[in-house]
Design an enzyme around this catalytic site. Structure first.
Site, short mmCIF file in Angstrom:
data_model
loop_
_atom_site.label_atom_id
_atom_site.label_comp_id
_atom_site.label_asym_id
_atom_site.label_seq_id
_atom_site.Cartn_x
_atom_site.Cartn_y
_atom_site.Cartn_z
N LYS A 84 27.29 42.98 30.69
CA LYS A 84 27.90 41.90 31.33
C LYS A 84 27.74 40.83 30.26
O LYS A 84 28.85 40.87 29.43
CB LYS A 84 26.87 41.49 32.44
CG LYS A 84 27.15 42.58 33.79
CD LYS A 84 26.37 42.10 34.93
CE LYS A 84 26.19 43.18 35.83
NZ LYS A 84 27.53 43.09 36.84
N TYR A 117 19.79 48.34 41.58
CA TYR A 117 20.87 48.96 41.11
C TYR A 117 21.01 49.19 39.85
O TYR A 117 20.91 48.20 39.14
CB TYR A 117 22.20 48.25 41.84
CG TYR A 117 23.51 49.01 41.47
CD1 TYR A 117 24.60 48.40 40.64
CD2 TYR A 117 23.71 50.22 42.15
CE1 TYR A 117 25.69 49.01 40.36
CE2 TYR A 117 25.19 50.90 41.77
CZ TYR A 117 25.94 49.90 41.06
OH TYR A 117 27.33 50.69 40.62
N ASP A 161 16.07 47.35 33.10
CA ASP A 161 17.44 46.97 33.52
C ASP A 161 17.77 45.60 33.36
O ASP A 161 17.79 45.12 34.41
CB ASP A 161 18.05 48.00 34.63
CG ASP A 161 19.47 47.62 34.84
OD1 ASP A 161 19.92 48.47 35.71
OD2 ASP A 161 19.89 46.90 34.05
P1 KE4 Z 1 28.39 48.41 35.51
O1 KE4 Z 1 28.66 49.95 34.91
O2 KE4 Z 1 29.12 48.08 36.60
O3 KE4 Z 1 28.96 47.75 34.00
O4 KE4 Z 1 26.68 47.91 35.41
C1 KE4 Z 1 26.18 48.69 36.52
C2 KE4 Z 1 24.61 47.79 36.70
C3 KE4 Z 1 23.75 48.18 36.11
N1 KE4 Z 1 22.36 47.44 36.31
C4 KE4 Z 1 22.40 46.32 37.13
C5 KE4 Z 1 21.29 45.51 37.08
C6 KE4 Z 1 23.93 45.76 37.66
O5 KE4 Z 1 23.87 44.74 38.28
C7 KE4 Z 1 25.08 46.88 37.42
C8 KE4 Z 1 26.31 46.15 37.93
N2 KE4 Z 1 26.37 45.05 38.91
C9 KE4 Z 1 27.35 45.18 40.12
C10 KE4 Z 1 27.10 43.74 40.73
N3 KE4 Z 1 25.87 43.60 41.43
C11 KE4 Z 1 28.72 45.23 39.42
C12 KE4 Z 1 29.72 45.00 40.33
C13 KE4 Z 1 30.48 46.28 40.84
O6 KE4 Z 1 29.88 47.30 41.22
O7 KE4 Z 1 31.72 45.88 40.72
#
Ligand code: KE4
Length: 428
Positions: free
Chosen positions: A268, A145, A240
């Protein structure tokens, strides 16, 4: 059963004006057939909901709470920064400090740009890779993701997977067509694509240790293979590290495995709990960004002083306390507890851990890719999740997420967790 009546009434009200009642789908607890609780207090390794129920937290607001919630140095830094103003829309000294620190800590990063989320970081890195190579196609891996970037919502992990809609509505076919989605750890599949159309591939993007389909390890040599084949064909390698950055090691997975990508996405932990993302890499690539280069990218609140203050305080506290050593110690204790629990309850589930990141898969298979992860017993997972929650331990509400230990977790908290988990598994 804990009283959650105030959360229930808040959820009913939230659904009136917020789609699904949540500002991010995974929070809706759809994958565990439950309703979300509403938190209004978090400190250390514990969160407290509006009904006063306290829980030991292993979600850690999906990664940022590496020092636990509201660590004093971060709260103090935000308080002080706020007194000087909330946002300037001009360069500010904290951005320069943050850029210097990231370039010092993260092996691949010679130049970096701040953004406001992990999605912005990966979206910008992808556009930059396409601009730098003048190529359109990108390879990603099933279950990885990279945020809700249109062209990445193809067999995505995390919430997209949770909702069983790996391909989101609203993404033009033309966008999805630029994305080639392959099984993780499948060298042959990658080799085949490059043999057929290597000169069209702008980049490979991956979570070097995928953590959005549970926690999956790259097989020996796989990351080096990706590094070599992208170099051979003039494509870029993008790590990523939004989840793994500053957590798996000070310099992320790339430092841990000694493989340097061309670009890295971060998020994060870097924001200390405030909205921050970043992308960086080779200077010759980053210099293609506006205002110097032709690739446009921008953001009103990028480098926001409060977010920079929070992130800098968190990162410096990690270094000051050698947090990575403590996280590994706590992770070892946690893992011993898990294996004891599995033995006691006669379960041969697969447990993957690296440092403070872990996932208990409800299957006995070795997990090499998304298809393996999908063999998990989701019904058993749901029961386990709910039993743990009822007994004051909050794990991520999906089999396709990764848990996080923080430096605020004590061995007593971990022992309590093992007790609760044993009861939950025994009840399956
Ligand atoms: P954000 O746009 O949610 O800050 O980050 C996206 C993202 C990008 N790359 C990786 C490897 C990530 O894990 C994420 C976001 N992680 C999820 C949890 N698995 C965010 C939780 C959510 O979507 O509310």
């Amino acid at each position: 059963m804990p009283d959650r009546s105030l959360s229930e009434s808040l959820f009913a009200r939230a659904k009136r004006h917020i789609p699904g009642g949540v500002n991010s789908p995974v929070r809706a607890f759809r994958n565990v057939d439950g309703d979300p609780f509403f938190i209004n207090h978090a400190k250390g390794c514990r969160i407290r909901d509006v009904d006063g129920n306290e829980m030991i937290d292993y979600v850690g607001t999906w990664g940022p709470a590496i020092l636990g919630h509201a660590p004093a140095p971060v709260v103090e830094a935000v308080r002080e920064a706020a007194l000087e103003g909330l946002s300037f829309g001009t360069p500010n000294p904290l951005e320069v400090e943050m850029a210097d620190l990231i370039c010092e800590w993260v092996p691949s990063v010679e130049k970096v740009r701040m953004v406001n989320s992990g999605t912005e970081a990966t979206m910008s890195a992808l556009r930059l890779a396409r601009g730098f190579t003048s190529r359109d196609r990108v390879i990603k891996f099933e279950g990885c993701y990279h945020g809700h970037v249109d062209s990445m919502l193809v067999a995505a992990g995390s919430g997209a997977l949770t909702h069983g809609k790996p391909d989101s509505a609203g993404v033009p076919k033309a966008f999805a067509d630029t994305t080639i989605c392959l099984p993780f750890n499948d060298q042959e599949a990658v080799e085949k694509v490059f043999t057929e159309e290597g000169e069209k591939i702008a980049a490979i993007i991956l979570e070097p240790i995928p953590a959005n389909a549970g926690l999956i390890f790259p097989q020996q040599g796989f990351l080096q293979f990706l590094r070599d084949i992208t170099k051979k064909y003039g494509a870029l390698l993008i790590f990523d590290e939004v989840m793994t950055g500053f957590r798996v090691a000070k310099g992320g997975v790339q430092e841990h495995v000694g493989i340097t990508p061309d670009l890295t996405a971060l998020g994060k932990v870097i924001g200390g709990g405030l909205p921050v993302g970043a992308f960086g890499g080779r200077a010759d690539i980053m210099d293609q960004l506006a205002p110097d280069g032709p690739v446009y990218q921008a953001g009103t609140l990028s480098g926001n002083p409060l977010a920079m203050a929070a992130g800098l305080a968190q990162l410096r506290e990690l270094e000051r306390t050698d947090a990575w050593n403590k996280l590994e110690q706590l992770g070892t204790v946690f893992e011993a507890g898990v294996h004891e629990t599995l033995a006691k309850t006669g379960k041969n589930y697969t447990f993957n851990r690296i440092g403070s990141m872990f996932c208990l898969f409800f299957t006995d298979k070795e997990i090499k890719n998304l298809d393996d992860a999908k063999t998990a017993d989701f019904e058993a997972f749901k029961k386990y999740f709910s039993s743990c929650l009822e007994n004051g331990v909050y794990f991520a509400p999906s089999q396709f997420e990764t848990g996080f230990i923080s430096t605020a977790h004590s061995e007593a908290d971990i022992a309590k967790t093992a007790e609760v988990a044993t009861k939950a598994l025994a009840g399956l």
